[in-house]
Design a protein around this motif. Structure first.
Motif, PDB file in Angstrom:
ATOM      1  N   THR A 121       0.828  -1.209   0.000  1.00  0.00           N
ATOM      2  CA  THR A 121       0.000   0.000   0.000  1.00  0.00           C
ATOM      3  C   THR A 121       0.859   1.254   0.000  1.00  0.00           C
ATOM      4  O   THR A 121       0.559   2.233  -0.694  1.00  0.00           O
ATOM      5  N   ASP A 122       1.940   1.237   0.770  1.00  0.00           N
ATOM      6  CA  ASP A 122       2.830   2.397   0.793  1.00  0.00           C
ATOM      7  C   ASP A 122       3.460   2.637  -0.579  1.00  0.00           C
ATOM      8  O   ASP A 122       3.548   3.776  -1.045  1.00  0.00           O
ATOM      9  N   VAL A 123       3.898   1.576  -1.234  1.00  0.00           N
ATOM     10  CA  VAL A 123       4.507   1.725  -2.561  1.00  0.00           C
ATOM     11  C   VAL A 123       3.473   2.217  -3.573  1.00  0.00           C
ATOM     12  O   VAL A 123       3.786   3.033  -4.448  1.00  0.00           O
ATOM     13  N   PHE A 365      -9.091   1.935  -7.599  1.00  0.00           N
ATOM     14  CA  PHE A 365      -9.423   2.189  -6.193  1.00  0.00           C
ATOM     15  C   PHE A 365      -8.468   3.249  -5.645  1.00  0.00           C
ATOM     16  O   PHE A 365      -7.644   2.964  -4.771  1.00  0.00           O
ATOM     17  N   PRO A 366      -8.565   4.484  -6.135  1.00  0.00           N
ATOM     18  CA  PRO A 366      -7.615   5.511  -5.702  1.00  0.00           C
ATOM     19  C   PRO A 366      -7.700   5.831  -4.215  1.00  0.00           C
ATOM     20  O   PRO A 366      -6.737   6.336  -3.639  1.00  0.00           O
ATOM     21  N   ASN A 367      -8.836   5.525  -3.593  1.00  0.00           N
ATOM     22  CA  ASN A 367      -9.009   5.810  -2.171  1.00  0.00           C
ATOM     23  C   ASN A 367      -9.079   4.543  -1.323  1.00  0.00           C
ATOM     24  O   ASN A 367      -9.534   4.594  -0.175  1.00  0.00           O
ATOM     25  N   ALA A 368      -8.629   3.411  -1.881  1.00  0.00           N
ATOM     26  CA  ALA A 368      -8.610   2.154  -1.116  1.00  0.00           C
ATOM     27  C   ALA A 368      -7.586   1.214  -1.752  1.00  0.00           C
ATOM     28  O   ALA A 368      -7.919   0.128  -2.212  1.00  0.00           O
ATOM     29  N   ARG A 369      -6.332   1.624  -1.751  1.00  0.00           N
ATOM     30  CA  ARG A 369      -5.323   0.848  -2.469  1.00  0.00           C
ATOM     31  C   ARG A 369      -4.888  -0.396  -1.708  1.00  0.00           C
ATOM     32  O   ARG A 369      -4.464  -1.373  -2.315  1.00  0.00           O
ATOM     33  N   GLY A 370      -4.980  -0.371  -0.395  1.00  0.00           N
ATOM     34  CA  GLY A 370      -4.736  -1.596   0.353  1.00  0.00           C
ATOM     35  C   GLY A 370      -5.792  -2.644   0.040  1.00  0.00           C
ATOM     36  O   GLY A 370      -5.493  -3.834  -0.099  1.00  0.00           O
ATOM     37  N   PHE A 371      -7.028  -2.207  -0.076  1.00  0.00           N
ATOM     38  CA  PHE A 371      -8.128  -3.096  -0.453  1.00  0.00           C
ATOM     39  C   PHE A 371      -7.904  -3.648  -1.858  1.00  0.00           C
ATOM     40  O   PHE A 371      -8.122  -4.842  -2.113  1.00  0.00           O
ATOM     41  N   ALA A 372      -7.448  -2.795  -2.782  1.00  0.00           N
ATOM     42  CA  ALA A 372      -7.166  -3.237  -4.154  1.00  0.00           C
ATOM     43  C   ALA A 372      -6.052  -4.274  -4.171  1.00  0.00           C
ATOM     44  O   ALA A 372      -6.130  -5.280  -4.890  1.00  0.00           O
TER      45      ALA A 372
END
Length: 466
Positions: A121-123, A365-372
């Motif tokens: 997610t950080d990357v 998912f620009p506002n949920a990239r960990g979910f993606a």
């Protein structure tokens, strides 16, 4: 962490260092997990127990990344998840839980899950227009799996003899905690790896927390798990002001800037998921008789370099062109799987699309990239299930089967990219948009004509009255 959105090739120095730390952590996490699970499995005799442990580990390591990724999106502390994950995986090896295989596999999987969610997610938040950081992050894991598996096979014989001679001894993933003189030899053998492991975890944790302090926001932003793409329908409000007989009338109407079905993002997402499921399954089915010695290392190097180069090539030539060319040549080379050079190059090309699918899914998912990130790792788990269940391969010649997997992946990926780019939706509704424009233009003309008539009539009345 501040997200970079200018699309430049340059990463700030801090993010370069953080990318290096996460890549090293990825290598360590996969090495530890491979070593722990393989060494455990080699000490077991019951096949049903082995299948259960593999299922539990892979479920926790991959399928759990979707809910844990959503938790990370809300928590907005990606570095904390990454450090916790690596610390947990290392602790599982060092703590005396080896005689509790289910606990061992579950904890190892959860640690793997948390690291990948935090680091990935950080990357993904480094930038939104470049893919090469993802390729650099995901590629070292293959080397970790290779070396961890190799190390587990090297220590499997001492472990099995130790367990048979000292059934009550406490063992943590191969690192022995001696409770009698009979295991002093084994403890000496595993002491050096334990010291190296602890040192590596400490260095990683210190580096990540120095570059991304745990008390600062990761820049995840407000969470929204609704998928979007270039063709998603967006609605804005347009204010229309008209003057009639000196009075101003104000009205509003909704204007659709891109009149595309809301099902378009979901269709693209399903295709990306199918690509990853197929890639996971295909990776388990590839079998080469020549894959021994240096050629085994060459295949692993092909996996690592393929994932790394895929991001750079996609940035240079575009995701669609890169996917088409690499998978097409990959399918051709897979027609000669008994040739070591062709087989290695095919594996190299096949893995190039790994960061591409992850990047394109994250864009949705620009506002949920960990979910993606978790959606695609869940797809990896699904692709692993047929192999775990022992389903037979499709009854096709090996070259045809391998080439077909590459071609089907190419079709799914290119179709998903086409849909996600909004082109399918735009073509579908182009006629409708033209009709709406014509209708709006006609209404505008009628309104102007009506206003003109009213003004002329008013002027005529004033002249007659005068």
């Amino acid at each position: 962490m501040t997200e970079i959105t200018d699309g430049s090739d340059r990463l700030p120095a801090v993010q370069k260092k953080l990318l290096a730390a996460y890549s090293f952590g990825h290598f360590m996490t996969d090495l530890i997990c491979a070593f722990g699970m393989i060494s455990l499995i080699l000490c077991l005799q019951d096949r049903d127990q082995i299948v259960l442990l593999l299922f539990l580990y892979n479920f926790c390591a991959f399928a759990l990344q979707m809910p844990v990724g959503l938790m990370a999106d809300y928590a907005d502390r990606n570095s904390v998840f990454a450090v916790f994950g690596l610390v947990l995986t290392a602790s599982v090896l060092l703590l005396p839980v080896y005689h509790f295989p289910v606990v061992f596999a579950v904890l190892l999987g959860i640690g793997n899950c948390c690291f990948h969610v935090g680091g990935g997610t950080d990357v993904l938040h480094f930038r939104t227009k470049k893919q090469w950081p993802l390729g650099v992050f995901v590629s070292p894991g293959a080397f970790g799996l290779f070396l961890g598996t190799l190390a587990a096979k090297m220590v499997s014989d001492p472990l099995q003899s130790l367990l048979s001679e000292n059934p009550s001894v406490s063992i943590g993933g191969g690192f022995v905690f001696p409770d009698s003189f009979s295991v002093l030899y084994a403890s000496a053998v595993f002491l050096a790896p334990a010291v190296v492991l602890v040192s590596a975890v400490i260095v990683f944790s210190a580096a990540v927390f120095y570059l991304s302090p745990p008390g600062t926001s990761s820049g995840n932003g407000p969470v929204d798990i609704r998928p979007v793409c270039a063709g998603t329908k967006t609605v804005s409000t347009k204010t229309v002001r008209m003057k009639t007989d000196g009075a101003e009338n104000v009205s509003t109407k909704n204007v659709s800037t891109k009149n595309v079905s809301m099902g378009i993002p979901l269709a693209a997402l399903i295709l990306f998921v199918l690509v990853v499921i197929l890639r996971s399954y295909a990776g388990m089915t590839f079998s080469f008789s020549w894959k021994t010695g240096l050629w085994a290392f060459a295949v692993v190097a092909g996996v690592v370099l393929g994932k790394t180069c895929g991001g750079f090539l996609a940035d240079r030539f575009g995701t669609g062109r890169t996917s088409f060319v690499t998978l097409l040549f990959c399918a051709f080379l897979f027609l000669f799987p008994d040739n070591p050079v062709c087989g290695t190059l095919a594996v190299f090309l096949f893995n190039m699309t790994m960061p591409l699918t992850l990047f394109e899914t994250a864009k949705m998912f620009p506002n949920a990239r960990g979910f993606a990130f978790g959606i695609l790792t869940t797809a990896l788990f699904i692709g692993f299930l047929p192999i775990l269940a022992g389903f037979p391969e499709i009854p096709l010649p090996r070259p045809v089967f391998y080439a077909s997997e590459a071609l089907v992946s190419m079709i799914f990926l290119l179709t998903g990219l086409y849909i996600a780019g909004g082109k399918a939706g735009v073509m579908k509704t182009a006629g409708r948009e033209r009709t709406e424009k014509q209708r709006d233009a006609g209404t505008e003309k009628q309104r102007d004509a009506g206003t003109e008539k009213q003004r002329d009539a008013g002027t005529e009345k004033q002249r007659d009255a005068g």
